[in-house]
Design a protein around this motif. Structure first.
Motif, mmCIF file in Angstrom:
data_model
loop_
_atom_site.group_PDB
_atom_site.id
_atom_site.type_symbol
_atom_site.label_atom_id
_atom_site.label_comp_id
_atom_site.label_asym_id
_atom_site.label_seq_id
_atom_site.Cartn_x
_atom_site.Cartn_y
_atom_site.Cartn_z
ATOM 1 N N UNK A 98 -65.470 -18.431 23.832
ATOM 2 C CA UNK A 98 -66.142 -19.660 23.460
ATOM 3 C C UNK A 98 -65.308 -20.272 22.346
ATOM 4 N N UNK A 99 -64.763 -21.447 22.637
ATOM 5 C CA UNK A 99 -63.829 -22.065 21.710
ATOM 6 C C UNK A 99 -64.444 -23.338 21.165
ATOM 7 N N UNK A 100 -64.455 -23.465 19.865
ATOM 8 C CA UNK A 100 -65.013 -24.691 19.299
ATOM 9 C C UNK A 100 -64.820 -24.721 17.806
ATOM 10 N N UNK A 101 -64.972 -25.908 17.219
ATOM 11 C CA UNK A 101 -64.820 -26.037 15.773
ATOM 12 C C UNK A 101 -65.968 -25.353 15.043
ATOM 13 N N UNK A 102 -65.812 -25.169 13.730
ATOM 14 C CA UNK A 102 -66.873 -24.536 12.941
ATOM 15 C C UNK A 102 -68.149 -25.355 13.053
ATOM 16 N N UNK A 128 -56.796 -18.416 24.777
ATOM 17 C CA UNK A 128 -56.004 -18.399 26.022
ATOM 18 C C UNK A 128 -55.446 -17.006 26.274
ATOM 19 N N UNK A 129 -54.917 -16.399 25.223
ATOM 20 C CA UNK A 129 -54.243 -15.118 25.360
ATOM 21 C C UNK A 129 -55.189 -14.037 25.880
ATOM 22 N N UNK A 130 -56.440 -14.084 25.446
ATOM 23 C CA UNK A 130 -57.354 -12.993 25.776
ATOM 24 C C UNK A 130 -58.135 -13.228 27.075
ATOM 25 N N UNK A 131 -58.405 -14.489 27.399
ATOM 26 C CA UNK A 131 -59.526 -14.749 28.301
ATOM 27 C C UNK A 131 -59.171 -14.952 29.762
ATOM 28 N N UNK A 132 -60.219 -14.807 30.586
ATOM 29 C CA UNK A 132 -60.178 -15.273 31.963
ATOM 30 C C UNK A 132 -60.640 -16.727 32.031
ATOM 31 N N UNK A 133 -61.595 -17.042 31.161
ATOM 32 C CA UNK A 133 -62.102 -18.416 31.110
ATOM 33 C C UNK A 133 -62.308 -18.803 29.660
ATOM 34 N N UNK A 134 -62.002 -20.040 29.340
ATOM 35 C CA UNK A 134 -62.245 -20.540 27.996
ATOM 36 C C UNK A 134 -63.302 -21.637 28.076
ATOM 37 N N UNK A 135 -64.379 -21.440 27.337
ATOM 38 C CA UNK A 135 -65.461 -22.417 27.326
ATOM 39 C C UNK A 135 -65.311 -23.266 26.064
ATOM 40 N N UNK A 136 -65.107 -24.567 26.266
ATOM 41 C CA UNK A 136 -64.890 -25.448 25.120
ATOM 42 C C UNK A 136 -66.214 -26.067 24.709
ATOM 43 N N UNK A 137 -66.543 -25.914 23.420
ATOM 44 C CA UNK A 137 -67.795 -26.494 22.936
ATOM 45 C C UNK A 137 -67.529 -27.664 22.008
ATOM 46 N N UNK A 181 -62.479 -35.714 18.971
ATOM 47 C CA UNK A 181 -62.400 -36.126 17.564
ATOM 48 C C UNK A 181 -62.334 -34.963 16.601
ATOM 49 N N UNK A 182 -62.082 -33.752 17.127
ATOM 50 C CA UNK A 182 -61.955 -32.605 16.239
ATOM 51 C C UNK A 182 -60.605 -32.663 15.521
#
Lengths: 279, 276
Positions: free
Chosen positions: A60-64, A221-230, A274-275
């Motif tokens: 799960x990828x996203x800003x703080x 990216x390095x670890x995952x099968x899927x990256x979920x962008x929040x 806009x991050x």
């Protein structure tokens, strides 16, 4: 307390209760979270829908402050959701799910216990077989090159070593589901690389589902099968990117054109959200 | 400590002195300071011929120990008993009370503020009252020791028990720990350093409590001896009793420190590693 596993389901978590092949391991359906703070209601999560397959590594990828930690807390059952439904192996999560293994950003090691005893607390609380747990604990510690440090107190260990111990602790009972909340966020870049490799090694053997929260694009990216962008608050899933890189992952893959393309793609998404703001 | 440029005979001499030097080096600096002070005291009393009912020389106090020891030590034992027994009671009351404060909202909101507020009352002021209630025996002394020493124990234990991080409690719950396990395996060990800090503060206070209680009404104990010696202008005897009190306090403190080392071994091993 509807989810306390029987002793044999601890050691072989998937044999008797395996759902049909297509059923997701973890299913999040229309889950929201609203906090009632002093400043009124804060919507931390807008409805989130996500299915995770067994054995999948999802980041799960996203800003703080995008609610990704909240999502993990909901998934662990430590926090109740405001609406929606979370199921693991078809069972709805309404109380802390002791089948999951959890790693926080802080290692939360117990200062009064040696590295080995810190891993063993898992077995003590679960009242599982001591001797068996101990040999597994030693095995885990040696997989992350800590065999010589099993007697050391946390105060004698470096930050990277401490986090490795905490990962071993989470893995002791062979959890079918691993929840990790920015586990490498507090570590320096080099230690971080090593721990990513260690984590992949630890996950490889067991058919374990990993729910990994991070705010590092390359790490995801390095670890995952899927990256979920929040998206930034209120959190919601913006996009899911499949990472089609071979396993086992190697450090050199980070220079792979495909890898770099994923970095561009994800960076682009965050720019459009806009991050990132460039002049 | 042979220097590189030292000649042969010098080196020989250094070797001969080495064991002596080693012993001398092993004595802490504070002991040297103390010895210096005592020498100065002795010299001052002798040179200025200070009368013994104002300030006796250290040697005169030592003499007092020899002549009066048979009365001093039984009384010291009485005071020691009051201190240790009262302190133990304070621990047995204070630590469970702290647990109750942390776990029960009622006690935390209904009782804890009163305990804190009660600390504005000087304990010495209640001492005569306790005498009226409990008589001249051991009981009022022990009650005063408890009253004085239990507060830091409660406060520090509460702080320690509350200091467990949110993540730690989350971790415990995620493993399926029940409240008993969460307390016993997480909260309590985490609170131990803080509890011991409170206990160490309480040792000094419990000695004060015993002496104050003996001042107010007693027929034995070091406080009583000081009072009697004072009325007889026997300053050497007062000093002897004060030294006994100090020794009791120190022994008590160091015993507790040793217990702490046994109970909290991880504290002594800190700061060995670098950072990765």
């Amino acid at each position: 307390m509807n989810a306390i596993p029987s002793p044999d389901s601890l050691s072989t978590p998937t044999t008797d209760s395996t759902p049909s092949q297509c059923a997701p391991h973890v299913s999040i359906a229309g889950v929201t979270k609203v906090f009632n703070g002093r400043k009124g209601r804060v919507q931390a999560l807008e409805p989130v829908d996500l299915d995770i397959r067994r054995g999948e590594f999802v980041s799960i990828l996203g800003p703080s402050g995008c609610g990704k930690s909240t999502l993990m807390m909901l998934l662990s059952g430590l926090l109740p959701s405001s609406s929606g439904r979370i199921t693991v192996d078809g069972k709805e999560i309404t109380a802390p799910n002791p089948e999951a293994g959890i790693v926080f950003q802080k290692d939360v090691l117990l200062e009064w216990r040696s590295a080995l005893e810190n891993v063993m607390i898992q077995a003590e609380i679960r009242k599982s077989d001591k001797a068996e747990a101990k040999s597994r604990a030693m095995e885990l510690l040696s997989m992350v090159s800590l065999d010589d440090f099993h007697d050391a107190y946390p105060s004698e260990l470096s930050g990277g070593m401490r986090q490795r111990v905490s990962i071993c602790r989470a893995l002791l009972h062979k959890p079918p589901l691993m929840l990790m909340d920015e586990p490498f966020g507090a570590l320096d870049a080099m230690t971080r690389d090593q721990l990513q490799l260690d984590l992949l090694k630890l996950c490889r053997d067991d058919d374990m589902t990993v729910f990994f929260i991070t705010h590092s694009i390359p790490e995801a990216i390095f670890l995952s099968d899927r990256v979920v962008v929040m998206t930034p608050r209120p959190g919601r899933i913006e996009r899911i990117v499949n990472i089609d890189l071979p396993r086992p992952r190697r450090l050199a893959m980070r220079e792979d054109p495909k890898f770099i393309e994923y970095v561009h793609e994800l960076t682009g998404i965050f720019k459009s959200l806009g991050v990132f703001r460039e002049e | 400590m042979a220097m590189a440029s030292a000649t042969e005979p010098q080196q020989e001499r250094d070797k001969a002195f080495a064991p002596v030097l080693k012993v001398l080096n092993g004595i802490p600096l504070a002991v040297w300071t103390l010895i210096g002070l005592l020498l100065f005291w002795e010299a001052y009393v002798r040179i200025a011929s200070v009368p013994p009912f104002i300030l006796p020389a250290p040697t005169a106090i030592a003499q007092e120990f020899r002549d009066y020891g048979h009365r001093l030590f039984p009384n010291a034992l009485v005071t020691m008993f009051e201190v240790v027994f009262g302190f133990t009671c304070a621990v047995l009351i204070g630590v469970p009370l702290a647990v109750a404060i942390v776990y029960s909202t009622f006690i935390q909101k209904g009782v804890y503020p009163l305990i804190v507020a009660s600390q504005t009352i000087p304990k010495v002021a209640i001492a005569p009252l306790l005498l009226t209630w409990f008589g001249y025996g051991m009981a009022p002394k022990i009650v005063i020791v408890i009253l004085l020493s239990f507060f830091p124990i409660v406060i520090n234990s509460v702080m320690g028990l509350r200091s467990a991080s949110e993540e730690m409690i989350h971790l415990a719950r995620s493993m399926g720990a029940n409240s008993w396990q969460t307390f016993w395996k997480f909260r309590l060990p985490h609170a131990l350093p803080s509890i011991f800090a409170g206990l160490k503060l309480a040792t000094a206070l419990s000695v004060i409590g015993a002496i104050v209680a003996e001042f107010i009404g007693a027929d034995q104990g070091l406080g009583y001896l000081i009072l009697i010696a004072g009325s007889n202008f026997d300053v050497a005897r007062q000093f002897a009793a004060i030294i006994c009190i100090a020794l009791i306090g120190m022994c008590f403190f160091f015993t507790l420190e040793m217990v702490e080392r046994l109970v909290i071994p991880w504290r002594n091993k800190a700061d060995v590693s670098g950072d990765a």
